[in-house]
Design an enzyme around this catalytic site. Structure first.
Site, mmCIF file in Angstrom:
data_model
loop_
_atom_site.group_PDB
_atom_site.id
_atom_site.type_symbol
_atom_site.label_atom_id
_atom_site.label_comp_id
_atom_site.label_asym_id
_atom_site.label_seq_id
_atom_site.Cartn_x
_atom_site.Cartn_y
_atom_site.Cartn_z
ATOM 1 C CG HIS A 17 -2.109 -1.279 1.325
ATOM 2 N ND1 HIS A 17 -2.130 -1.943 2.516
ATOM 3 C CD2 HIS A 17 -2.806 -1.389 0.270
ATOM 4 C CE1 HIS A 17 -3.034 -2.650 1.892
ATOM 5 N NE2 HIS A 17 -3.460 -2.367 0.884
ATOM 6 C CE LYS A 41 -12.032 -6.859 1.530
ATOM 7 N NZ LYS A 41 -10.823 -6.246 0.794
ATOM 8 N NE ARG A 90 -2.660 -7.062 -4.822
ATOM 9 C CZ ARG A 90 -3.683 -7.294 -3.666
ATOM 10 N NH1 ARG A 90 -3.045 -7.274 -2.622
ATOM 11 N NH2 ARG A 90 -4.591 -7.589 -3.943
ATOM 12 C CB SER A 128 -4.148 -6.801 4.448
ATOM 13 O OG SER A 128 -3.914 -5.456 3.910
HETATM 14 O O1 PNS Z 1 -8.830 -2.323 0.219
HETATM 15 P P1 PNS Z 1 -10.262 -2.807 -0.371
HETATM 16 O O2 PNS Z 1 -11.050 -3.997 0.438
HETATM 17 O O3 PNS Z 1 -9.968 -3.414 -1.785
HETATM 18 O O4 PNS Z 1 -11.261 -1.478 -0.590
HETATM 19 C C1 PNS Z 1 -12.609 -1.699 -1.178
HETATM 20 C C2 PNS Z 1 -13.145 -0.084 -1.043
HETATM 21 C C3 PNS Z 1 -13.262 0.330 0.299
HETATM 22 C C4 PNS Z 1 -12.489 0.887 -1.732
HETATM 23 C C5 PNS Z 1 -14.662 -0.301 -1.467
HETATM 24 O O5 PNS Z 1 -15.190 -1.487 -0.693
HETATM 25 C C6 PNS Z 1 -15.732 0.926 -1.517
HETATM 26 O O6 PNS Z 1 -15.214 1.819 -2.138
HETATM 27 N N1 PNS Z 1 -16.242 1.043 -0.342
HETATM 28 C C7 PNS Z 1 -17.111 2.044 0.021
HETATM 29 C C8 PNS Z 1 -18.554 1.904 -0.616
HETATM 30 C C9 PNS Z 1 -18.592 2.207 -2.060
HETATM 31 O O7 PNS Z 1 -18.883 3.153 -2.451
HETATM 32 N N2 PNS Z 1 -18.933 0.912 -2.612
HETATM 33 C C10 PNS Z 1 -19.037 1.148 -4.095
HETATM 34 C C11 PNS Z 1 -17.883 0.741 -5.037
HETATM 35 S S1 PNS Z 1 -17.197 -0.876 -4.802
#
Ligand code: PNS
Length: 162
Positions: A17, A41, A90, A128
């Site tokens: 990250h 999660k 990645r 992670s």
């Molecule tokens: O690190 P991650 O788990 O891949 O991150 C995912 C994240 C937090 C970017 C995604 O779940 C998110 O944007 N959540 C906020 C809710 C939202 O807007 N969801 C629609 C887009 S997936």
């Protein structure tokens, strides 16, 4: 000023990250590392701790702030007045999910762009979840995590395992 939002769960933040955040500063002037609650999660660390750990791991990077966000990402990006969402890629396996997410976000806000940055090959395998697995069986963490983050992970695992 150009501002990018780097959203994620960061449970916990890894060198991978931090590498993407450092690279993003070649593209935008400022980056907000936006930590999502992501209850789905069932994160090991609560959001306050994840923000704290992300601050520790990025303290050497000027132009980076870390904060929590709730709700829809596109609305948060708009509120923050940012120009783009930053995401790291990645491997090919990341692509499909990231592609769907970027298109969904663009559907929700047609003016919003997602910038993908390739993580260093050194970290291309790093997640992670895998780091937590290594930590859970007492493996070395120095190649994956900031030393303070590694210590906090070991403590957190001891607390949850006892
Ligand atoms: O690190 P991650 O788990 O891949 O991150 C995912 C994240 C937090 C970017 C995604 O779940 C998110 O944007 N959540 C906020 C809710 C939202 O807007 N969801 C629609 C887009 S997936």
């Amino acid at each position: 000023m150009t501002l990018g939002i780097y959203p994620g769960t960061f449970d916990p933040i890894t060198h991978g990250h931090a590498d993407v955040i450092a690279r993003s500063l070649h593209v935008v002037q400022h980056v907000v590392v936006a930590v999502a609650p992501n209850h789905r999660k069932a994160p090991l660390f609560d959001i306050k701790e994840r923000v704290e750990l992300a601050k520790i791991a990025t303290q050497h990077l000027p132009g980076v702030v870390v904060e929590p966000f709730e709700g829809l990402l596109v609305e948060y990006v708009r509120r923050r007045g940012a120009q783009a969402i930053i995401r790291g890629l990645r491997a090919v396996s990341d692509f499909e999910h990231e592609f769907q997410m970027a298109l969904l976000n663009r559907k929700l806000d047609k003016n919003l762009e997602t910038i993908f940055l390739m993580a260093s090959e050194e970290y291309s395998y790093l997640t992670s979840s895998m780091v937590k697995e290594v930590a859970a069986v007492g493996g070395p963490l120095h190649d994956f995590l900031h030393p303070e983050v590694a210590e906090r992970l070991k403590t957190q695992l001891r607390l949850t395992q006892s």
